[in-house]
Design an enzyme around this catalytic site. Sequence first.
Site: not given
Lengths: 637, 230, 267
Positions: A44-45, A330, A435
């Site tokens: 992301a960064g 998961r 997720r």
Amino acid sequence: MTLDSKLPSGPIETAWQRTRFDLKLVNPANKRRHSIIVVGSGLAGGSAAATLGELGYNVRCFCFQDSPRRAHSIAAQGGINAAKNYQNDGDSVYRLFYDTVKGGDFRAREANVYRLAEISVSIIDQCVAQGVPFAREYGGALTNRSFGGAQVSRTFYARGQTGQQLLLGAYQALERQVHEGTVTMYPRTEMLDLIVIDGRARGIVTRNLITGELDVHIADAVILGTGGYGNVYYLSTNAKGSNVTASWRAHRRGALFANPCYTQIHPTCIPVSGDYQSKLTLMSESLRNDGRIWVPVKKGDKRSPDQIPESERDYYLERRYPSFGNLVPRDVASRNAKAVCDEGRGVGETGLGVYLDFSDAIKRLGRHVISERYGNLFDMYQRITDEDPYKVPMRIYPAIHYTMGGLWVDYHLQSTIPGLFVLGEANFSDHGANRLGASALMQGLSDGYFVIPYTIGNYLATNKFPKADASHPEAQAAVASVRQITDKLLSIKGHRTVDSFHRELGKIMWDECGMSRTAEGLKKAIGQIRALREEFWQNVNVPGSGDDLNQSLEKAGRVADFFELGELMCIDALERNESCGGHFREEYQTAEGEAQRDDEHYSYVAAWGYRGPGNAPELIKEPLEFDYVHPSQRSYK
Amino acid sequence: MSASTAVTADQNRAPGFWQSTNGKKAVMAVTGAIMFLFIIGHVAGNLQIFEGPDKLNAYGHFLHSIGEILWVVRVVLIASVILHITATVQLALRNKAARPVGYSRKQAINSSYASRTMYWSGPIVLVFIIFHLLQFTAGYIHPGSQFIEGDVYHNVVAGFQVWWVSVWYIFAVSLLGLHLRHGIWSAFQSIGYNHPRHTPLLKKAALIIALLITLGYISIPISVLLGLVK
Amino acid sequence: MKLTLKIWRQKSRNDKGQFVTYTMNDVNPEMSMLECLDVLNETLIEKGEEPVAFEHDCREGICGSCGFMINGVAHGPERATTVCQLTMRHFKDGQELVIEPWRAKAFPQIKDLVVDRRAFDRIIASGGYVSISTGNATDGNTHLIGKDTSDRAMDAAACIGCGACVAACPNASAALFTGAKIAHLGILPQGKPEQDRRARGMVAQLNTEPFGSCTNIGECTGACPKEIPLEVISVMNRDYIRASWKKRDDDVRTVRPVTDWSLSSKP
């Protein structure tokens, strides 16, 4: 306080396109006059810093590691989803959107998820163009594998090192900007506070991890891409350095923290082997494509796996979920593993493990195919356990892996502090309560490459930025508060190490706020955490000084924040009287032991505000609306 | 605020081809290859000693008769030697400076003996070559007998009948063999040729070629010492 | 099991440094080398001493943070294994382990086992990428890339940038690291347009940093936890020689190696 999530109205298919058109632009000539701080250099960064640099902004990027290439995104193994439908198996943007909303147990915003699914396609193109060596067919086309929670093959991968390759792609793009002079990189520099001036995020206070110097960095906007907080559990699949400090200090300055109790337990990790254990090693979920999960039918069956005949094995996922089998999401796979171990049917020394067996796949496909697909994972397993998974089934057990919660952001990825943007795992936005596999990489890159460049432009174009520098009272106050924490930690010189506190906190969190939770246990945990935190501030021993490399001091500051976060996680879990995704409250389950949601009362995002040390946090709710995927009980049967 | 923690810094001109270590290694590969060709030619010529004095002396006369061409060859060879050595010395100094504080313990796990001994096999061979030229080309040093200009056969046989000349020769040529065993395939690597299938073959070939060359050369003093060539 | 650890302790770059011997009586063979150091550090802190500083992060052998010499071998005796995944069962009861940091002028010492590897970032910054800004990409399947080519690129791309190659090389050369990136990108069609420029830029920076030269002996690939083949160095050489021949100008620039950490201004 009400939350404005800036969600677009109208048809979801064109929502992002319309939003982009409505966003104000910064004139190309003016871009270099705007400075942006990016904290974190992972998917992301790193991708955000690179892209903003390409656009011409004046970017400073910070990471605590010695190089941006070490960010923990690098450890992701399995792959990245994209709705390319290259396999002609019925995939589409809509299906990826649908699967993700459903996989998240209807606790994510539809508009965010749709945007994510839409952008997924461009991510693959961008990464291929950067030279990411995705796996290919002999004919030269990109190939895919399947992943949990989906019935199509849409996961792109680079051996078992997809995260590494994607991160190196972003890192290289970032280094290109460093060379161009648009990005200045600050490695071994940790953000310890956020500077808020006139209600807007205008900078950060950092500690130089080599010299101990505290520095002030002022900019027009601050972006956090600082990852998740799974290390609150001490044992997790996260890197040892992963921490919540940047997010937490921003939270203390006013950014709301959303859904902290949503944590993901990964079903396939190497089981714990002793007290010295420092972290848990993930075995990619992709192994569930070909491996079959089982335990002995009989309790306490201590025979070696090859001595247990087929009829005395319980392939419990295939039995309970015939249509998804070993590829259930998961949370479902993890909970079932815990259930069979709680019944006393677990395997291995500790009884906390289940078999993941490849013998059928090896028989069917041949050893070379399995080796081609999972060779490096098998080698890693053998290195750690000294057992050969080609011959003996792997032993696996769930472990903390990912945190869906994080700083609250609107559709523009802006937190409740204007000018503070939060990307990737550090925000809460796209995965709801659970997720799906291979979606974390997708979200990190989507936020960094394709969302923030538009939304931050709008912020910069529509605001004025009065000059400020390190001498500003707010900056000085932030420095003083950081210095006070550091001095305090160094002055206690008590009798316990930082790690011993962290381990104890982790145990409380795992026992009471882990795979399954109860109101009673959570209340108990809150008390325990408070007591432990009190002891920490009386009795921790941080050796050395603050003016050189001091790894104990770094850890101590991070653990101090984990205490506060851990308490908030328990409060959030206690408040949410339902089971959804990774949050499983034992009181709320169906007769078959599946998670029982309560859409009537809990279909909202729980965003928590900080109200000073020792004060109960404030809960602000953002209701969730589902116009496209109608909430139903998830069924993978 | 200056940014010295940062990776960005002042920009400078890039080092040129010869300034780069890679460029020097390429030069060493090419000059090494030239010297290698000479070594092959030289051993082929020398082995004519086994066909008797007339043949060898005729070969010697032939070399002298080509005049200018011989000088061209000599100039190219001398230039190669100088470049090869200059590059080596410069790289060796750089390499030494690259690790100012050494390890208390260091174990080689992958490299061959030959590759690790290039630094001293090279200089010894150089000293030998100088001695060798003084003995057999110029005739300045010719212990044990009189150097006869033009009678190559006599000079060789008489020279090698001195035991320590032969031993020194055998020792130095063996080191040359060791040098070639790494040098031959390493030259390919330095100019950018490596292939997972071909390079192992090349390494084997290098070993065989180095061995054959060494044997070819040392067969002469051995034969002299054993009295097979008189 | 019992082990004697002889560890290099050095307070800062300018400190002289020395070996300090620690005896550990209770090493579990299942723990990793780093967990063994964790246990040692816990006891040191409890005794009021400073713990051994060592770099680590993912502990899964992929981030490239960790690494030091064990008995003269980078990352210790197991092939293709970083110290974070090296389990203690590979050592014998009673053995002495000499642990020291990577030593190279280009990797200045920071503290104990921690060194400064920013030279690697500067090498990547000087050309280790495909210059394609976000948004420019065509469809992922536009270039068909044969599986062999893609696999070969992946072999080179597997580098984790740990520095073991430099540490193991008797000349402290970074040829394997640089070659791996030049090979990864040069093999793929996406990287072709910049192949010459990349080779010139990266080799220039490599030579600006105080690394030694490659003598093709192969210690690097033996120490490499990802077993990057020596072939990548020849790819670098080939690309560099070709690019140097073809070049029409001298527009490649390098950056000055920075070894300082401090920012000049204080808040």
